[in-house]
Motif scaffolding. Structure first.
Motif, PDB file in Angstrom:
ATOM      1  N   LEU A 194       8.893   8.249   5.244  1.00 29.31           N
ATOM      2  CA  LEU A 194       8.262   8.800   4.047  1.00 29.31           C
ATOM      3  C   LEU A 194       7.970  10.288   4.217  1.00 29.31           C
ATOM      4  O   LEU A 194       7.773  10.776   5.326  1.00 29.31           O
ATOM      5  CB  LEU A 194       6.963   8.051   3.743  1.00 29.31           C
ATOM      6  N   THR A 195       7.928  10.982   3.095  1.00 36.16           N
ATOM      7  CA  THR A 195       7.540  12.389   3.121  1.00 36.16           C
ATOM      8  C   THR A 195       6.011  12.499   3.199  1.00 36.16           C
ATOM      9  O   THR A 195       5.293  11.574   2.790  1.00 36.16           O
ATOM     10  CB  THR A 195       8.051  13.099   1.860  1.00 36.16           C
ATOM     11  N   PRO A 196       5.485  13.611   3.697  1.00 37.86           N
ATOM     12  CA  PRO A 196       4.022  13.728   3.868  1.00 37.86           C
ATOM     13  C   PRO A 196       3.240  13.551   2.578  1.00 37.86           C
ATOM     14  O   PRO A 196       2.105  13.058   2.605  1.00 37.86           O
ATOM     15  CB  PRO A 196       3.857  15.148   4.435  1.00 37.86           C
ATOM     16  N   ASP A 197       3.820  13.957   1.437  1.00 35.20           N
ATOM     17  CA  ASP A 197       3.072  13.843   0.187  1.00 35.20           C
ATOM     18  C   ASP A 197       2.926  12.397  -0.275  1.00 35.20           C
ATOM     19  O   ASP A 197       2.105  12.111  -1.158  1.00 35.20           O
ATOM     20  CB  ASP A 197       3.767  14.656  -0.910  1.00 35.20           C
ATOM     21  N   SER A 242       5.341  -0.332  -5.902  1.00 39.27           N
ATOM     22  CA  SER A 242       5.792   0.315  -7.134  1.00 39.27           C
ATOM     23  C   SER A 242       4.657   0.988  -7.901  1.00 39.27           C
ATOM     24  O   SER A 242       4.910   1.632  -8.916  1.00 39.27           O
ATOM     25  CB  SER A 242       6.458  -0.728  -8.037  1.00 39.27           C
ATOM     26  N   LYS A 243       3.406   0.844  -7.435  1.00 40.28           N
ATOM     27  CA  LYS A 243       2.267   1.409  -8.160  1.00 40.28           C
ATOM     28  C   LYS A 243       1.989   2.859  -7.801  1.00 40.28           C
ATOM     29  O   LYS A 243       1.041   3.450  -8.305  1.00 40.28           O
ATOM     30  CB  LYS A 243       1.017   0.563  -7.902  1.00 40.28           C
ATOM     31  N   GLY A 244       2.792   3.429  -6.912  1.00 35.88           N
ATOM     32  CA  GLY A 244       2.624   4.838  -6.583  1.00 35.88           C
ATOM     33  C   GLY A 244       1.861   5.050  -5.284  1.00 35.88           C
ATOM     34  O   GLY A 244       1.623   4.124  -4.505  1.00 35.88           O
ATOM     35  N   THR A 245       1.459   6.284  -5.063  1.00 41.72           N
ATOM     36  CA  THR A 245       0.781   6.667  -3.831  1.00 41.72           C
ATOM     37  C   THR A 245      -0.630   6.087  -3.791  1.00 41.72           C
ATOM     38  O   THR A 245      -1.349   6.138  -4.786  1.00 41.72           O
ATOM     39  CB  THR A 245       0.710   8.202  -3.739  1.00 41.72           C
ATOM     40  N   PRO A 246      -1.046   5.529  -2.644  1.00 36.61           N
ATOM     41  CA  PRO A 246      -2.412   4.981  -2.559  1.00 36.61           C
ATOM     42  C   PRO A 246      -3.449   6.095  -2.586  1.00 36.61           C
ATOM     43  O   PRO A 246      -3.149   7.275  -2.377  1.00 36.61           O
ATOM     44  CB  PRO A 246      -2.409   4.250  -1.212  1.00 36.61           C
ATOM     45  N   ALA A 300       0.810  -1.212   0.000  1.00 32.34           N
ATOM     46  CA  ALA A 300       0.000   0.000   0.000  1.00 32.34           C
ATOM     47  C   ALA A 300       0.847   1.269   0.000  1.00 32.34           C
ATOM     48  O   ALA A 300       0.579   2.211  -0.749  1.00 32.34           O
ATOM     49  CB  ALA A 300      -0.936  -0.003   1.210  1.00 32.34           C
ATOM     50  N   LEU A 301       1.886   1.316   0.840  1.00 29.46           N
ATOM     51  CA  LEU A 301       2.641   2.552   1.047  1.00 29.46           C
ATOM     52  C   LEU A 301       4.023   2.552   0.418  1.00 29.46           C
ATOM     53  O   LEU A 301       4.603   3.624   0.218  1.00 29.46           O
ATOM     54  CB  LEU A 301       2.763   2.833   2.548  1.00 29.46           C
ATOM     55  N   LEU A 302       4.578   1.374   0.123  1.00 24.91           N
ATOM     56  CA  LEU A 302       5.930   1.309  -0.434  1.00 24.91           C
ATOM     57  C   LEU A 302       5.968   0.589  -1.773  1.00 24.91           C
ATOM     58  O   LEU A 302       7.056   0.283  -2.271  1.00 24.91           O
ATOM     59  CB  LEU A 302       6.877   0.595   0.543  1.00 24.91           C
ATOM     60  N   LYS A 336      -2.212   9.848  11.131  1.00 22.66           N
ATOM     61  CA  LYS A 336      -0.880   9.833  11.763  1.00 22.66           C
ATOM     62  C   LYS A 336      -0.127   8.527  11.478  1.00 22.66           C
ATOM     63  O   LYS A 336       0.452   7.916  12.380  1.00 22.66           O
ATOM     64  CB  LYS A 336      -1.008  10.028  13.277  1.00 22.66           C
ATOM     65  N   PHE A 337      -0.117   8.089  10.224  1.00 21.63           N
ATOM     66  CA  PHE A 337       0.531   6.812   9.896  1.00 21.63           C
ATOM     67  C   PHE A 337       2.037   6.849  10.177  1.00 21.63           C
ATOM     68  O   PHE A 337       2.604   5.910  10.736  1.00 21.63           O
ATOM     69  CB  PHE A 337       0.292   6.462   8.420  1.00 21.63           C
ATOM     70  N   ARG A 338       2.710   7.922   9.786  1.00 19.65           N
ATOM     71  CA  ARG A 338       4.165   7.980   9.964  1.00 19.65           C
ATOM     72  C   ARG A 338       4.549   8.001  11.433  1.00 19.65           C
ATOM     73  O   ARG A 338       5.488   7.329  11.859  1.00 19.65           O
ATOM     74  CB  ARG A 338       4.720   9.205   9.241  1.00 19.65           C
ATOM     75  N   ALA A 339       3.803   8.779  12.215  1.00 18.70           N
ATOM     76  CA  ALA A 339       4.100   8.836  13.651  1.00 18.70           C
ATOM     77  C   ALA A 339       3.815   7.491  14.319  1.00 18.70           C
ATOM     78  O   ALA A 339       4.573   7.052  15.196  1.00 18.70           O
ATOM     79  CB  ALA A 339       3.280   9.953  14.307  1.00 18.70           C
TER      80      ALA A 339
END
Length: 381
Positions: free
Chosen positions: A304-307, A258-262, A254-256, A316-319
């Motif tokens: 990951l960057t916020p974008d 190769s299909k891009g941003t979900p 989902a987040l990493l 708050k997935f990254r946190a």
């Protein structure tokens, strides 16, 4: 006036999943299935011929699953009785073609098998991306001690190989030349030559001993690898371990992936998955973390960057990923003093670090011992 009979024009209306017999140059007519051109892989879509008037159909052939863009005249609908007639003919030479006709009778199981293979290949590619990012960091850390070790060897190499002076050899040759001219060699000359040969042999033995000491291979890690493979095999059969690994695959895809941003619509489902992971507890959690590599995925999500993370301000997935990494790190650290060092993943890593340290020291120690042995030999001579 008599009207001319209309020519039989080839059929142009082919629907998705129609079983057809298609002709490609260089091959006999081959069974396949018409597929939706919007759902083909990107590499196949790029090969689509450009033409406004001509209609191209995308056919996927049995049993390999390769694609071809064909015009209507190169395609004919394949009926069931034609398929059975070909299968029942004796003396079939082309086994792939025969397998293609058999699949044409019922392609659903073939489609499922191909889909599983494609999913496994995509999953392996995504896993390789995460593992590659991790190994690149490890390689950068391991390259530095390797360079210092090499410099240390190069610095000690001249002292480990004392070379014989060339002048005495020249003098010996000159003296031997004079003695040959004057006649028989004197007794003193013969004794000095014997001593010189003994010294040269001793120096050669010391050099061989030094090189063999330097070339001593590091201790083998095969027993440890066998233990790790045995542990992975046991975890592979554990449904709980496979469940944690499945969580890792879903998060990674989902987040990493190769299909891009979900999309924004996928984020609530990811929020539920994060919640499940956050509340998961198990006595064998340490081994599950090592087996699934979910910690690596969480570290990359936290970086990951916020974008790259839609609706991160809301969920708050990254946190949360960073908090899980810190939590698991604390569990691993707390487990270190209570174990012997071989039963858990963390202490196993500590044992690896100790083994690596001993490997870094052992070549240097060998080189030093070679230097001292060479010095002793020279001094005795």
């Amino acid at each position: 006036m008599s009207k001319k009979a209309p020519k039989n024009e080839p059929e142009t209306n082919y629907a998705e999943r129609d079983i057809v017999l298609a002709k490609v140059r260089g091959f006999p007519p081959w069974p396949g299935m018409v597929v939706n051109p919007d759902n083909v892989p990107s590499a196949v879509a790029k090969e689509r011929p450009a033409g406004k008037k001509t209609v191209f159909h995308c056919v996927r052939f049995f049993p390999v699953g390769d694609f071809a863009w064909l015009v209507s005249k190169d395609i004919s609908r394949l009926k069931e009785h034609e398929i059975r007639a070909y299968i029942n003919e004796p003396h079939k030479k082309n086994l792939d073609l025969l397998a293609g006709y058999r699949i044409a009778l019922d392609p659903e199981s073939w489609e499922k098998e191909l889909e599983n293979l494609e999913v496994a290949a995509a999953e392996q590619e995504d896993n390789a991306r995460v593992d590659q990012l991790e190994t690149e960091n490890e390689d950068e850390e391991t390259k530095k001690p390797a360079k210092t070790k090499k410099r240390k060897r190069d610095a000690e190499a001249p002292s480990a190989k004392p070379k014989a002076k060339p002048k005495p050899k020249a003098e010996k040759k000159a003296a031997s030349g004079k003695s040959k001219k004057n006649g028989a060699k004197s007794k003193e000359m013969i004794e000095s030559e014997d001593e010189g040969d003994q010294e040269a042999e001793a120096e050669a033995e010391d050099e061989d001993a030094g090189t063999s000491a330097k070339a001593a291979p590091p201790p083998s890690k095969k027993p440890k690898r066998e233990k790790e493979e045995e542990l992975d095999a046991n975890l592979e059969a554990d449904p709980e371990a496979r469940k944690v690994r499945e969580w890792r695959h879903r998060l990674q895809k989902a987040l990493l992936g190769s299909k891009g941003t979900p999309s924004d619509e996928d984020m609530p489902a990811l929020d539920q998955l994060f919640t499940t992971v956050e509340h998961y507890e198990h006595p064998n959690l340490i081994n599950f973390l090592s087996f699934s590599k979910i910690g690596k995925v969480m570290r990359h999500i936290a970086a990951l960057t916020p974008d790259k993370v839609p609706r991160d301000e809301e969920f708050k997935f990254r946190a949360r990923a960073k908090a899980l990494v810190d939590k698991w790190h604390a569990i691993l650290g707390a487990n270190k003093p209570s174990e012997n060092g071989l039963e858990t993943t963390t202490n196993g890593a500590a044992a690896d670090a100790a083994a690596d340290a001993s490997e870094v020291r052992s070549p240097g120690q060998n080189a030093i011992s070679a230097v001292s042995a060479a010095d002793m030999t020279v001094s005795e001579a």
